[in-house]
Design a protein around this motif. Structure first.
Motif, PDB file in Angstrom:
ATOM      1  N   TYR A 125     -18.877   4.410 -45.968  1.00 44.56           N
ATOM      2  CA  TYR A 125     -18.850   3.081 -45.351  1.00 44.56           C
ATOM      3  C   TYR A 125     -19.477   2.043 -46.275  1.00 44.56           C
ATOM      4  O   TYR A 125     -18.909   0.969 -46.498  1.00 44.56           O
ATOM      5  CB  TYR A 125     -19.594   3.107 -44.015  1.00 44.56           C
ATOM      6  CG  TYR A 125     -19.500   1.803 -43.255  1.00 44.56           C
ATOM      7  CD1 TYR A 125     -18.460   1.567 -42.366  1.00 44.56           C
ATOM      8  CD2 TYR A 125     -20.456   0.803 -43.430  1.00 44.56           C
ATOM      9  CE1 TYR A 125     -18.355   0.367 -41.672  1.00 44.56           C
ATOM     10  CE2 TYR A 125     -20.365  -0.400 -42.745  1.00 44.56           C
ATOM     11  CZ  TYR A 125     -19.310  -0.612 -41.866  1.00 44.56           C
ATOM     12  OH  TYR A 125     -19.216  -1.814 -41.196  1.00 44.56           O
ATOM     13  N   LEU A 126     -20.642   2.366 -46.825  1.00 45.02           N
ATOM     14  CA  LEU A 126     -21.363   1.392 -47.646  1.00 45.02           C
ATOM     15  C   LEU A 126     -20.585   1.042 -48.907  1.00 45.02           C
ATOM     16  O   LEU A 126     -20.487  -0.135 -49.267  1.00 45.02           O
ATOM     17  CB  LEU A 126     -22.743   1.945 -48.019  1.00 45.02           C
ATOM     18  CG  LEU A 126     -23.650   0.994 -48.820  1.00 45.02           C
ATOM     19  CD1 LEU A 126     -23.963  -0.249 -48.002  1.00 45.02           C
ATOM     20  CD2 LEU A 126     -24.938   1.700 -49.236  1.00 45.02           C
ATOM     21  N   VAL A 127     -20.023   2.039 -49.583  1.00 44.00           N
ATOM     22  CA  VAL A 127     -19.270   1.757 -50.809  1.00 44.00           C
ATOM     23  C   VAL A 127     -18.010   0.957 -50.489  1.00 44.00           C
ATOM     24  O   VAL A 127     -17.637   0.045 -51.243  1.00 44.00           O
ATOM     25  CB  VAL A 127     -18.922   3.070 -51.547  1.00 44.00           C
ATOM     26  CG1 VAL A 127     -17.997   2.794 -52.732  1.00 44.00           C
ATOM     27  CG2 VAL A 127     -20.196   3.756 -52.043  1.00 44.00           C
ATOM     28  N   THR A 128     -17.357   1.252 -49.368  1.00 38.85           N
ATOM     29  CA  THR A 128     -16.192   0.463 -48.962  1.00 38.85           C
ATOM     30  C   THR A 128     -16.594  -0.987 -48.715  1.00 38.85           C
ATOM     31  O   THR A 128     -15.857  -1.922 -49.069  1.00 38.85           O
ATOM     32  CB  THR A 128     -15.545   1.046 -47.695  1.00 38.85           C
ATOM     33  OG1 THR A 128     -15.169   2.398 -47.941  1.00 38.85           O
ATOM     34  CG2 THR A 128     -14.313   0.253 -47.285  1.00 38.85           C
ATOM     35  N   ALA A 129     -17.758  -1.193 -48.113  1.00 40.42           N
ATOM     36  CA  ALA A 129     -18.242  -2.560 -47.882  1.00 40.42           C
ATOM     37  C   ALA A 129     -18.469  -3.302 -49.192  1.00 40.42           C
ATOM     38  O   ALA A 129     -18.310  -4.525 -49.258  1.00 40.42           O
ATOM     39  CB  ALA A 129     -19.548  -2.506 -47.083  1.00 40.42           C
TER      40      ALA A 129
END
Length: 299
Positions: A125-129
């Protein structure tokens, strides 16, 4: 600027905010580590030993988690709360995994697994953000990836528990678990490197239409493997079962990898449609990176 440009800019700002909210919630969930530390302050120097198996420990962790959830309800509403509660849950799981990992119990390797599983889902999730906020959604956590994925996870937990009760010595092969941990760390690192290298070209859903921003990425880890994110996921998922010393699931997870063949072929057909001869030449130079999977055949 046009209305579409302003709309996209506002949407990007909102999604970046969701990334910050998720990070704050994950760290807040990680504060579960403070529960045994507080116990230490009252003179219980053996706080690590089987902490989560004791009733007071279970009650303290549940109470702490409930208090955090109450705080999140006060801080966030609607979609932001949905992001926060998922990230917090993963933070709590990671923290509990650390507690078990440093305990003097026979569940140490399961603690490693808990850390590996929770960090994988949160970092997705964080890397996609960071790289592609326009595609960010609750699905980016991959917690509801598929029914098959859920059944695979449940089966690994059942196998670990049954074998631990019936053949406990099988779960104490430390060198095997260390090998699995190396596979997990290497696989997840490769996948995240692939996501960061691809940037906005990366998407959890196979794209059938080419966007104006799409470019053919052939640098970094993509110069080694055509599908480094899948390679990373394969070794991460298989590594979790090696870590747990789950012989049945090691075989099962490896066989299931063949499901990548159909997805890879579908993706490569789209890439040939997008980039034509450029992708065909790239395909000739660089392997998929997955054993016994060569991708779509091109005449």
């Amino acid at each position: 600027r046009s209305f579409r440009e302003r709309h996209n800019s506002n949407m990007a700002g909102k999604l970046v905010l969701e990334g910050r909210v998720s990070l704050n919630a994950f760290l807040l969930g990680l504060s579960v580590l403070a529960v045994p530390l507080i116990r230490t302050c009252f003179g219980h120097l053996d706080w690590v030993y089987d902490y989560l198996t004791e009733t007071p420990g279970k009650v303290a962790v549940c109470a702490h988690t409930a208090a955090i959830n109450g705080l999140l309800l006060l801080l966030y509403r609607g979609p932001l709360y949905q992001v926060a509660v998922r990230a917090c849950f993963l933070g709590v799981t990671f923290g509990c995994g650390l507690i078990i990992s440093f305990s003097e119990s026979t569940w140490t390797h399961f603690g490693w697994y808990m850390c590996s599983l929770s960090f994988f889902h949160y970092s997705e999730y964080l890397v996609t953000a960071i790289i592609n906020p326009h595609s960010l959604s609750l699905d980016s956590f991959l917690l509801n990836h598929s029914v098959e994925y859920t059944l695979a996870a449940l089966s690994s937990w059942v196998e670990f528990t049954v074998e631990k009760l019936t053949v406990p010595e099988l779960k104490q092969l430390r060198w095997v678990s260390l090998l699995g941990l190396l596979m997990v760390l290497g696989g997840d690192s490769l996948r995240k490197a692939a996501m960061l290298t691809a940037g906005s070209n990366f998407n959890h859903i196979v794209q059938n239409e080419k966007a104006r921003s799409h470019v053919l990425v052939t640098s970094g880890v993509y110069s080694l493997f055509r599908h480094p994110s899948y390679v990373g996921w394969f070794y991460w998922s298989a590594g979790t079962q090696v870590l747990l010393c789950n012989p049945v699931c090691i075989l099962g997870y490896t066989v299931v990898t063949w499901r990548f063949r159909e997805r890879i072929e579908e993706e490569e057909l789209s890439l040939i449609h997008f980039f034509a001869e450029d992708y065909v030449e790239y395909k000739k130079r660089v392997p998929t990176g997955l054993p016994f999977i060569s991708g779509v055949r091109v005449n």
